[in-house]
Design an enzyme around this catalytic site. Structure first.
Site, PDB file in Angstrom:
ATOM      1  N   HIS A  88       0.804  -1.223   0.000  1.00  0.00           N
ATOM      2  CA  HIS A  88       0.000   0.000   0.000  1.00  0.00           C
ATOM      3  C   HIS A  88       0.841   1.279   0.000  1.00  0.00           C
ATOM      4  O   HIS A  88       0.384   2.353   0.379  1.00  0.00           O
ATOM      5  CB  HIS A  88      -1.042  -0.005   1.145  1.00  0.00           C
ATOM      6  CG  HIS A  88      -0.479   0.083   2.520  1.00  0.00           C
ATOM      7  ND1 HIS A  88       0.388  -0.845   3.033  1.00  0.00           N
ATOM      8  CD2 HIS A  88      -0.688   0.980   3.505  1.00  0.00           C
ATOM      9  CE1 HIS A  88       0.700  -0.508   4.268  1.00  0.00           C
ATOM     10  NE2 HIS A  88       0.059   0.605   4.585  1.00  0.00           N
ATOM     11  N   ARG A 127      18.132   9.678  -3.372  1.00  0.00           N
ATOM     12  CA  ARG A 127      17.392  10.949  -3.233  1.00  0.00           C
ATOM     13  C   ARG A 127      17.503  11.553  -1.842  1.00  0.00           C
ATOM     14  O   ARG A 127      16.992  12.635  -1.596  1.00  0.00           O
ATOM     15  CB  ARG A 127      15.908  10.724  -3.551  1.00  0.00           C
ATOM     16  CG  ARG A 127      15.685  10.283  -4.973  1.00  0.00           C
ATOM     17  CD  ARG A 127      14.231   9.945  -5.211  1.00  0.00           C
ATOM     18  NE  ARG A 127      14.070   9.255  -6.478  1.00  0.00           N
ATOM     19  CZ  ARG A 127      12.945   8.675  -6.863  1.00  0.00           C
ATOM     20  NH1 ARG A 127      11.888   8.712  -6.070  1.00  0.00           N
ATOM     21  NH2 ARG A 127      12.860   8.069  -8.013  1.00  0.00           N
TER      22      ARG A 127
HETATM   23  N1  INI Z   1       5.547   4.285   6.370  1.00  0.00           N
HETATM   24  C1  INI Z   1       6.555   4.988   5.765  1.00  0.00           C
HETATM   25  O1  INI Z   1       6.823   6.130   6.158  1.00  0.00           O
HETATM   26  N2  INI Z   1       7.237   4.431   4.744  1.00  0.00           N
HETATM   27  C2  INI Z   1       6.981   3.167   4.276  1.00  0.00           C
HETATM   28  O2  INI Z   1       7.684   2.713   3.320  1.00  0.00           O
HETATM   29  C3  INI Z   1       5.949   2.427   4.888  1.00  0.00           C
HETATM   30  N3  INI Z   1       5.668   1.092   4.442  1.00  0.00           N
HETATM   31  O3  INI Z   1       6.369   0.582   3.562  1.00  0.00           O
HETATM   32  O4  INI Z   1       4.723   0.439   4.918  1.00  0.00           O
HETATM   33  C4  INI Z   1       5.225   3.030   5.951  1.00  0.00           C
HETATM   34  N4  INI Z   1       4.210   2.362   6.571  1.00  0.00           N
HETATM   35  C5  INI Z   1       3.679   2.786   7.828  1.00  0.00           C
HETATM   36  C6  INI Z   1       2.596   3.835   7.686  1.00  0.00           C
HETATM   37  O5  INI Z   1       3.138   5.085   7.320  1.00  0.00           O
HETATM   38  C7  INI Z   1       1.848   4.012   9.011  1.00  0.00           C
HETATM   39  O6  INI Z   1       2.748   4.379  10.028  1.00  0.00           O
HETATM   40  C8  INI Z   1       1.087   2.744   9.432  1.00  0.00           C
HETATM   41  O7  INI Z   1       0.293   2.262   8.366  1.00  0.00           O
HETATM   42  C9  INI Z   1       0.186   3.062  10.657  1.00  0.00           C
HETATM   43  O8  INI Z   1      -0.824   4.002  10.295  1.00  0.00           O
END
Ligand code: INI
Length: 158
Positions: A88, A127
């Site tokens: 996601h 990046r």
């Molecule tokens: N959050 C990120 O900042 N980067 C990511 O790559 C990521 N992935 O890959 O899942 C990620 N997931 C956590 C998300 O931002 C929330 O903290 C979580 O879904 C709780 O709401």
């Protein structure tokens, strides 16, 4: 003709940074780049606030109250979302970008999107201080310009 441009000086600007702990190997580099750029342009470290959140998805939850507080001339969102690590990632990125734009539109405070959407960890590295530069640094420059141009507009330079 009237041309209105925001200067590149950060002197006297109050800047808020919201940053995600997820992928902090990279987000810490984004923060270092943003702070270095703000201070090189004259920002006072006492006028910079840094708010950590668990993941990029949580960035809007702190950016909205920060914007509503009117305590900042500009806000910066820093995060790294890597496609390979979750199904996601695209949803997170799109949702965060839309929320950031909405917060800026609702409050009149510039909110700059420094969330990297990368396909791979290599791209994220490139990046966030690698061969493609540091997005933290470039969004700090954007924040400075936007803070200054909006100050001019609100000061009646229309
Ligand atoms: N959050 C990120 O900042 N980067 C990511 O790559 C990521 N992935 O890959 O899942 C990620 N997931 C956590 C998300 O931002 C929330 O903290 C979580 O879904 C709780 O709401």
């Amino acid at each position: 003709m009237k041309v209105i441009i925001g200067e590149a000086s950060a002197k006297g600007l109050r800047i808020g940074i919201a940053i995600s702990r997820f992928n902090d190997l990279f987000t810490r580099n984004l923060l270092a780049g943003a702070l270095e750029t703000l201070e090189r342009h004259g920002a006072n470290p006492d006028d910079i606030s840094v708010v950590w959140v668990p993941g990029a998805f949580e960035l809007p939850s702190v950016l909205r109250p920060m914007a509503v507080s009117k305590s900042y001339d500009a806000l910066i969102a820093l995060g790294v979302v890597i496609q390979g690590s979750t199904g996601h990632a695209g949803i997170i990125n799109g949702q965060v970008a839309a929320s950031i734009a909405q917060i800026a539109a609702d409050t009149g405070v510039p909110v700059i999107d420094g969330v990297i959407g990368a396909q791979t960890t290599e791209q994220a590295m490139e990046r966030s201080g690698g061969k493609q530069g540091n997005r933290g640094s470039s969004v700090a420059e954007t924040a400075i310009e936007m803070a200054n141009v909006l100050k001019k507009l609100s000061g009646g330079h229309l």
